[in-house]
Structures are given as C-alpha cells and as structure tokens.
Design a protein around this motif. Structure first.
Motif, short mmCIF file in Angstrom:
data_model
loop_
_atom_site.label_atom_id
_atom_site.label_comp_id
_atom_site.label_asym_id
_atom_site.label_seq_id
_atom_site.Cartn_x
_atom_site.Cartn_y
_atom_site.Cartn_z
N TYR A 35 43.48 42.56 46.60
CA TYR A 35 44.26 41.31 46.57
C TYR A 35 43.52 40.24 47.38
O TYR A 35 44.00 39.73 48.38
CB TYR A 35 45.65 41.56 47.15
CG TYR A 35 46.73 40.63 46.65
CD1 TYR A 35 46.47 39.32 46.29
CD2 TYR A 35 48.05 41.08 46.56
CE1 TYR A 35 47.47 38.48 45.85
CE2 TYR A 35 49.07 40.25 46.11
CZ TYR A 35 48.77 38.95 45.76
OH TYR A 35 49.78 38.12 45.33
N ALA A 36 42.30 39.97 46.94
CA ALA A 36 41.43 39.01 47.63
C ALA A 36 40.39 38.52 46.63
O ALA A 36 40.28 39.05 45.51
CB ALA A 36 40.76 39.64 48.85
N ASP A 37 39.62 37.54 47.02
CA ASP A 37 38.68 36.88 46.12
C ASP A 37 37.43 37.73 45.93
O ASP A 37 36.51 37.69 46.76
CB ASP A 37 38.33 35.50 46.71
CG ASP A 37 37.60 34.63 45.70
OD1 ASP A 37 38.10 34.49 44.58
OD2 ASP A 37 36.53 34.09 46.04
N VAL A 38 37.38 38.50 44.84
CA VAL A 38 36.23 39.34 44.50
C VAL A 38 36.03 39.22 42.99
O VAL A 38 36.38 40.12 42.22
CB VAL A 38 36.44 40.80 44.93
CG1 VAL A 38 35.20 41.64 44.63
CG2 VAL A 38 36.77 40.89 46.42
N PRO A 39 35.48 38.10 42.51
CA PRO A 39 35.44 37.85 41.06
C PRO A 39 34.16 38.36 40.40
O PRO A 39 33.21 38.77 41.06
CB PRO A 39 35.48 36.32 41.01
CG PRO A 39 34.72 35.90 42.23
CD PRO A 39 35.05 36.93 43.29
N ASP A 40 34.16 38.28 39.06
CA ASP A 40 32.97 38.54 38.23
C ASP A 40 32.40 39.92 38.50
O ASP A 40 31.20 40.11 38.71
CB ASP A 40 31.88 37.48 38.49
CG ASP A 40 32.36 36.07 38.22
OD1 ASP A 40 33.29 35.91 37.41
OD2 ASP A 40 31.81 35.12 38.81
N ASN A 41 33.26 40.91 38.47
CA ASN A 41 32.87 42.26 38.87
C ASN A 41 31.99 42.93 37.81
O ASN A 41 32.27 42.85 36.63
CB ASN A 41 34.11 43.14 39.07
CG ASN A 41 35.29 42.37 39.62
OD1 ASN A 41 36.20 42.03 38.89
ND2 ASN A 41 35.23 42.06 40.90
N THR A 42 30.93 43.57 38.24
CA THR A 42 30.27 44.59 37.43
C THR A 42 30.17 45.85 38.27
O THR A 42 30.02 45.79 39.50
CB THR A 42 28.88 44.17 36.93
OG1 THR A 42 28.03 43.89 38.05
CG2 THR A 42 28.96 42.96 36.03
N ILE A 43 30.27 46.99 37.59
CA ILE A 43 30.37 48.25 38.30
C ILE A 43 29.45 49.28 37.65
O ILE A 43 29.07 49.17 36.49
CB ILE A 43 31.82 48.79 38.32
CG1 ILE A 43 32.37 48.91 36.88
CG2 ILE A 43 32.71 47.94 39.18
CD1 ILE A 43 33.77 49.49 36.82
#
Length: 538
Positions: A35-43
């Motif tokens: 629940y925080a700003d962690v955008p554009d994820n790749t994993i």
C-alpha cells in the motif's frame, strides 16, 4: 543447457493450476499487497526468491531491487544505480529538474546466471541504460547506453538473440554484443531488424504500454496495458508460436479494485512459484499514496494466463489486515555509517553535504547551495508514505542553523504540506505551509506558490524539535495533517488539513515523507537528525 537455464531462471516449469492457485491464494491477504508507491513492476524468480523492480523517476539512488519469499512481504536489497549523470537537470541546478521524468519502467530479467535491468529515462537526453549483476544485492555494472525505447521489455530468446519490445508492441532485434559487456557504441548498425506486433482493436486509443515479453513452454507472450475508450484500463496478452506471428489477443484482467471504480489494475508481470503455481503483480493508481501493487492468482486456460479469482477480479480478503512493508520503509535511528535503503534523495545528492559519521547516531545535513524554494533544494531525503494510515515523526537538532536557513518535514509532492523551521537572525519560527510547484515544458521550475496556514515561535535553539505528519489514505481521503512538539511527548496540531494529490504534470508519483535543510542567504549551516519513526494504523 540454454533452454534449461531459461526454464529455471526466467519462467520456471509450466503446470496446470492447482486448487491452491484457484482458491486458497485469494484468501488471507489484503490488496494492494504493497500500500505504497511502487509502480511499473516487473518480476522474476531465481530459486526460492522472487525479485521485483520499480520506477522511482527523479529519486536517487534509483531502480530499487526488492526481494520476497512469498510475494507478500518485500524488502529492498539494493538500488541499481546511485545517480544519473545526464546534466544539470539531475542536480537541480538553475531551477532545472527531472520531476516526473528520470528512470521509468525498468525491465528485470535473469539470464546466464546474471540479473539484467534495462530502462530508459524520460526527458532529455532520452537514452537507455543496461545494468548487470551477479547478485540482486549488487554490485551493479553499467554495460551500455542504448537508444530510448519507451516502456521497453528486455528479452533474450533461446537462440541467444536479444530483443526490446516497446511502445505499442513495436520491437527491435539487437546485436548479441549487448551481452559481452564491452559497452559497444550504439547506432543504427546495432539493430538487426524491426518489427511490429498488431495490437490495437477498434475501441483502443493511446499507447498500449507496459510491455512485458516472456517465453513460456515454447510460446511467446507479450503482456501490455490497454486503454479502451469508455472503459477502465485493462491488461491484455498477445501470444504466438513465432515472433513473426500470427499473434492472438486476449483480455486477461479487467477489474478496478474498490473503492477506485475507474482505476483498473494493470501493468506488471506473472511469475511461477517453485512448486509450479502462477501469480501476477500488477498496480493500481490510488491517488495521493501513489501507484500500488496488487497480488493476483494466475490460472492457465487453454494456454492463456488469466488473472484474478474465479470471477476475474482482484482478490481482497477484507477480514485480513494490510501488510506493513517494513522491508521497504520504516524507522531509522541513523546509527549505521551507511544510509538505510529506506531512503532516497530528491535528485542527485551533494555527497559532501551529508554525513552519518561526523556525529555518531545522527544524520548531518549541511547547506551546500543558496536557493529560494524547497523544490530546488539539494539533499532533500525521502521515503514512501504507506496506507491506509501512517504517521511520520522526526527529531531535529537545529542548533547549528544559520540566518536564512530553512529545515523541516514535508508531505512531499507537486502539492506539498510543509512543516518549515525558518532561522531569522537568532530566532526560529515554525510554519505550516501548502506549497505548489509549476513546471515549464522543459521541467524547469517556473513558479512556486506558498500559502502559510499557521506559524509559531520556537523558543531557543538548544532543545530538539519534533515534527510530525499524519497521512490518511482510507477510501481515497488522501489527507495530511501536521503537528509539532518541544518535548517529544505532547504534540500540538498546527495549520490545516491538506489534500494529497497525484499530479501527472509534476512529480507523477505518490506523496513521500521528506526531510529537508537548505540555505536562502549563505552556506555553512547544518542540522542533525536524531531519528525518524513511522507508525501505522489500519
């Protein structure tokens, strides 16, 4: 051997979904999982660990590498780079900035026993970066500075050919020299071929962004954001037996997690577990707190990865509590001689103007440049705010401030709520202000509007001052409130509520806690930060 490496390190082994994937994984946790700003994820997954990277734009160090064993609890283990040396804009010189630009949408992959991170920077000089590391913890090595490819996905095929997929499914095949760590000079000769994947249908407009190319069980899959007219943002998948096509398309997620009915969950990636189950992490825009990752089960239907629960929705067990991600944000007593990975500087820091060793147990922040506003002040230090509610408190020693110096704590974004201590001669005044930044087309600061809501005199300079910012993100409230204390026990409210805003024209990120210290008349003063604490509620 090459195929085996990909099977282990890129996508794992494809199996049909188990009952756990269909049902149990939808229970026991709240979304967003961060629940925080962690955008554009790749994993990706390597062995028993999952790894994820995110966009941090103008914050330094950048491209945080996060690690998890369960896809729920994450910790930052490194940053891919310390700073970007692409001109004065990255140093806040003469009002020039890279707010809302800088590092965007990194692509994370693991090949040949190495991690690869590819990203390009938005804004001049529009260039790319390719980093490698043997371990996620680093050290990271800059291999090459390729051309700009918007939202590019780095991909190496079984035959060793290297590709970038970008924009709306455009693609380039690059020379294999990209992997030889020679820092090859890039030019047109570096591109072997260009091709496009037909991606649009009749209702889609704008770019189909967030390219994420994978090869699973011998088949190519390209995941992207789709922007249909008169509908929410959604995630689509294209697949083919050959990169030359033909390509098929399927909508794999079309849901907005309440209470944000117009903010579709999209852009991210899928990954398999060590036992062969599949999951996805995709983010949702949540206004003032930023863009927040959600964890979804992924089931395979007729060779398609389909996201969400049995109804195709983002799961959310409302009987569970949100996870507080103490591995990526939290308290700091500044007792180490290295800065915690919780922190990022606003633009490149002036390294000689801060220290963790000059006074043990304190972060010393010196003034290094005379400026006239917070948004161009060097060495403002930030970390994420977290929903649904959080409280950030800092303890400051202000005894070495000089005339004209300003320091304090902010809910920092394009619209910022600021607790500002101003040194005027030998006296100090604390004010609560709302500050708004305006940028021109080159992202140079053109105007800063400051509205003072309240002020109070701070008696003496010997005692520490405690500043506090409350953040309430429940149900889209996005309200920051402010308080101070002179004894660390009794906190006195000051000023008024401030609406935290996600502004795509300025910062393009969620609101951060920020501690600052800058000079408006002369260099040479400093403050010592004793500690910073975050408390959570909800």
């Amino acid at each position: 051997m090459l195929s085996a490496l990909f099977a282990i390190h890129l996508v794992g082994v494809f199996v049909e979904p188990s009952l756990f994937t269909r049902e149990a994984s939808a229970q026991g946790y709240r979304n967003p999982i961060i629940y925080a700003d962690v955008p554009d994820n790749t994993i990706c997954r390597v062995g028993d660990y999952y790894y994820m990277i995110s966009t941090t734009m103008h914050l330094m160090p950048g491209a945080p590498m996060m690690r998890s064993k369960d896809l729920k609890h994450w910790e930052t283990v490194s940053y891919v780079f310390d700073r970007i040396e692409d001109g004065d804009r990255y140093n806040l010189v003469d009002g020039k900035t890279v707010y809302g630009q800088g590092q965007w949408a990194a692509s994370l992959r693991h090949y040949f026993g190495k991690f690869y991170v590819w990203f390009t920077t938005n804004g001049e000089p529009y260039q790319g970066f390719l980093y490698t590391a043997d371990k996620a913890e680093g050290p990271w090595k800059l291999v090459s500075r390729p051309p700009h490819f918007h939202d590019g996905s780095f991909f190496i095929d079984d035959d060793g050919r290297v590709y970038i997929f970008y924009n709306s499914g455009e693609a380039v095949e690059l020379t294999r020299a990209i992997l030889d760590e020679t820092g090859k000079t890039w030019g047109q000769e570096a591109v072997l071929r260009r091709f496009s994947i037909p991606v649009r249908d009749g209702i889609e407009n704008a770019l189909l962004e967030g390219n994420n190319m994978m090869k699973i069980n011998g088949r190519y899959y390209l995941l992207m954001i789709s922007w249909p007219r008169d509908n929410i943002r959604r995630e689509v998948c294209y697949r083919a037996e050959s990169l030359d096509g033909p390509w098929e398309k399927k909508i794999i997620l079309n849901h907005a997690l309440p209470p944000f009915p117009t903010a579709g969950v999209a852009q991210g990636g899928i990954v398999d577990s060590p036992t062969g189950e599949w999951y996805g992490i995709f983010f949702q825009d949540r206004n003032g707190v930023g863009r927040t990752p959600c964890l979804l089960p992924c089931r395979w239907e007729d060779g398609w990865p389909v996201l969400g629960n049995a109804e195709g929705k983002v799961p959310d067990d409302t009987s569970a509590k949100y996870i507080h991600q103490t591995g990526i944000l939290g308290n700091d007593e500044f007792s180490s001689d290295r800065l915690s990975l919780y922190w990022q500087w606003n633009h490149n820091p002036v390294n000689e103007a801060w220290s963790l060793t000059e006074r043990h147990g304190y972060l010393r922040m010196k003034t290094s440049r005379v400026v006239d506003n917070l948004f161009v002040a060097p060495n403002t230090i930030t970390q994420r705010m977290e929903g649904p509610k959080c409280v950030g408190t800092v303890c400051l020693d202000i005894s070495k401030m000089q005339d004209g110096d300003k320091c304090g704590l902010s809910a920092f974004c394009g619209t910022s709520g600021v607790l500002c201590i101003s040194r005027n001669g030998k006296s100090s005044v604390l004010s609560m202000e709302v500050q708004n930044i305006e940028l021109d087309k080159q992202h140079t600061v053109s105007k800063v509007r400051v509205e003072q809501k309240a002020k109070v005199r701070i008696p003496g300079t010997k005692r520490p001052v405690y500043l506090r910012v409350y953040g309430d993100f429940t149900n889209g409230r996005d309200i920051a409130t402010f308080a101070y204390s002179l004894d660390g026990k009794d906190f006195i409210p000051i000023g008024s509520d401030m609406k935290m805003i996600f502004d795509g024209n300025t910062f393009f990120m969620g609101t951060k806690f920020a501690i600052f210290n800058y000079a408006t008349k002369q260099k040479g003063g400093y403050i010592d930060i004793d500690w910073f604490h975050i408390d959570h509620e909800g």
